[in-house]
Design a protein around this motif. Sequence first.
Motif, short mmCIF file in Angstrom:
data_model
loop_
_atom_site.label_atom_id
_atom_site.label_comp_id
_atom_site.label_asym_id
_atom_site.label_seq_id
_atom_site.Cartn_x
_atom_site.Cartn_y
_atom_site.Cartn_z
N ASP A 102 0.98 -1.04 -0.11
CA ASP A 102 0.10 0.09 0.09
C ASP A 102 0.90 1.23 0.02
OD1 ASP A 102 -1.61 2.21 0.47
OD2 ASP A 102 -2.55 1.12 2.23
N PRO A 103 0.80 2.01 -1.13
CA PRO A 103 1.79 3.14 -1.07
C PRO A 103 1.39 4.28 -0.19
CG PRO A 103 0.91 2.73 -3.12
CD PRO A 103 0.34 1.99 -2.33
N THR A 104 0.23 4.38 0.48
CA THR A 104 0.19 5.16 1.47
C THR A 104 0.90 4.85 2.85
OG1 THR A 104 -1.74 3.96 2.39
CG2 THR A 104 -2.01 5.81 0.51
N LEU A 105 1.28 3.55 2.96
CA LEU A 105 1.99 3.11 4.17
C LEU A 105 3.63 3.38 3.92
CD1 LEU A 105 0.17 -0.12 5.18
CD2 LEU A 105 0.08 1.83 6.22
N THR A 106 3.95 3.10 2.65
CA THR A 106 5.52 2.94 2.63
C THR A 106 6.00 4.15 1.92
OG1 THR A 106 4.98 2.14 0.23
CG2 THR A 106 5.48 0.52 2.05
N GLN A 107 5.29 5.28 1.66
CA GLN A 107 5.68 6.67 1.17
C GLN A 107 6.55 7.36 2.00
OE1 GLN A 107 2.33 9.39 0.58
NE2 GLN A 107 3.54 10.54 -0.65
N GLY A 108 7.87 7.73 1.46
CA GLY A 108 8.63 8.41 2.16
C GLY A 108 9.67 7.35 3.01
N LEU A 109 9.43 6.20 2.85
CA LEU A 109 10.38 5.23 3.86
C LEU A 109 11.24 4.64 2.88
CD1 LEU A 109 7.40 3.41 5.85
CD2 LEU A 109 8.92 5.41 6.36
N ALA A 110 12.69 4.31 3.57
CA ALA A 110 13.72 3.73 2.71
C ALA A 110 13.76 2.68 3.35
CB ALA A 110 14.85 4.60 2.83
N SER A 111 14.66 1.65 2.97
CA SER A 111 15.21 0.30 3.29
C SER A 111 16.69 0.26 3.04
CB SER A 111 14.39 -0.65 2.65
OG SER A 111 14.88 -2.01 2.99
N PRO A 112 17.46 -0.37 4.05
CA PRO A 112 18.85 -0.65 3.79
C PRO A 112 19.02 -1.65 2.89
CG PRO A 112 18.23 -1.27 5.81
CD PRO A 112 17.00 -0.59 5.36
N GLY A 113 18.25 -2.45 2.51
CA GLY A 113 18.46 -3.50 1.54
C GLY A 113 18.55 -4.80 2.30
N LEU A 114 19.17 -5.69 1.70
CA LEU A 114 19.40 -6.93 2.31
C LEU A 114 20.47 -7.80 1.82
CD1 LEU A 114 17.35 -8.85 4.19
CD2 LEU A 114 16.43 -10.10 2.05
N GLN A 115 21.09 -8.23 2.49
CA GLN A 115 22.30 -9.04 2.22
C GLN A 115 22.31 -10.21 3.29
OE1 GLN A 115 24.37 -7.61 -0.29
NE2 GLN A 115 23.07 -5.94 -0.45
N GLY A 116 22.68 -11.52 2.50
CA GLY A 116 22.71 -12.56 3.36
C GLY A 116 21.55 -13.54 2.70
N SER A 117 21.54 -14.79 3.56
CA SER A 117 20.71 -15.81 3.49
C SER A 117 19.72 -15.74 4.37
CB SER A 117 21.37 -17.03 3.52
OG SER A 117 20.71 -18.09 3.03
N TYR A 118 18.34 -15.60 3.89
CA TYR A 118 17.18 -15.60 4.86
C TYR A 118 16.03 -16.57 4.16
CZ TYR A 118 19.89 -11.61 6.59
OH TYR A 118 20.61 -10.76 7.18
N ALA A 119 15.04 -16.91 5.01
CA ALA A 119 13.58 -17.54 4.62
C ALA A 119 12.87 -16.18 4.45
CB ALA A 119 13.31 -18.28 5.78
N VAL A 120 11.90 -16.35 3.69
CA VAL A 120 11.08 -14.98 3.19
C VAL A 120 10.63 -14.24 4.53
CG1 VAL A 120 8.87 -14.46 2.33
CG2 VAL A 120 10.16 -16.09 1.14
N HIS A 121 10.03 -14.99 5.67
CA HIS A 121 9.57 -14.31 6.79
C HIS A 121 10.63 -13.62 7.46
CE1 HIS A 121 10.87 -17.75 8.73
NE2 HIS A 121 10.83 -17.17 9.98
N GLU A 122 11.93 -14.00 7.62
CA GLU A 122 12.95 -13.21 8.09
C GLU A 122 13.40 -11.99 7.40
OE1 GLU A 122 15.57 -16.97 10.00
OE2 GLU A 122 15.44 -16.73 8.01
N ALA A 123 13.26 -12.29 5.99
CA ALA A 123 13.83 -11.45 5.19
C ALA A 123 12.95 -10.00 5.25
CB ALA A 123 13.91 -11.84 3.60
N LEU A 124 11.61 -10.24 5.20
CA LEU A 124 10.77 -9.27 5.31
C LEU A 124 10.86 -8.53 6.51
CD1 LEU A 124 7.45 -11.17 3.78
CD2 LEU A 124 8.66 -8.96 2.81
N ALA A 125 11.08 -9.37 7.65
CA ALA A 125 11.24 -8.61 9.02
C ALA A 125 12.40 -7.74 9.11
CB ALA A 125 11.53 -9.58 10.18
#
Length: 130
Positions: free
Chosen positions: A78-101
């Motif tokens: 939902d773009p209204t929830l994520t607007q203006g937010l940044a993510s540092p990205g993801l490096q490494g090995s993760y299961a989907v739920h871990e990666a999303l967290a």
Amino acid sequence: MAFDARSAARTGPFPLAPFARSGCLSAALALLGASAAPALAQPAPAAEVPRSYAIGAGSLDSVLGRFGRESGTMIAIDPTLTQGLASPGLQGSYAVHEALARLLAGSGLEAVPGAGGGWRLRRIGAPATG
């Protein structure tokens, strides 16, 4: 030699000795058991198997989009929830739920399982809405 219908009805068209009948029964049970075994030893769903990611930093929308494509996971954003937010990205090995967290850490958002095996975002502490 005459055909005796009464005798054929008792033994069937192909009479078997008692030990042969029990052998057929044992073989049939073994086949049933063999076909049930794979159902018990199924692999973990793909979402639970850790996978390696190298996703650079960026807007939360774009990072989540890339993660969804690479993992084969549908994420309702939902773009209204994520607007203006940044993510540092993801490096490494993760299961989907871990990666999303990890991707959502510090954003005030969380990913919750959605319909059809996908995920959807909501504010942390927001009530569940199926």
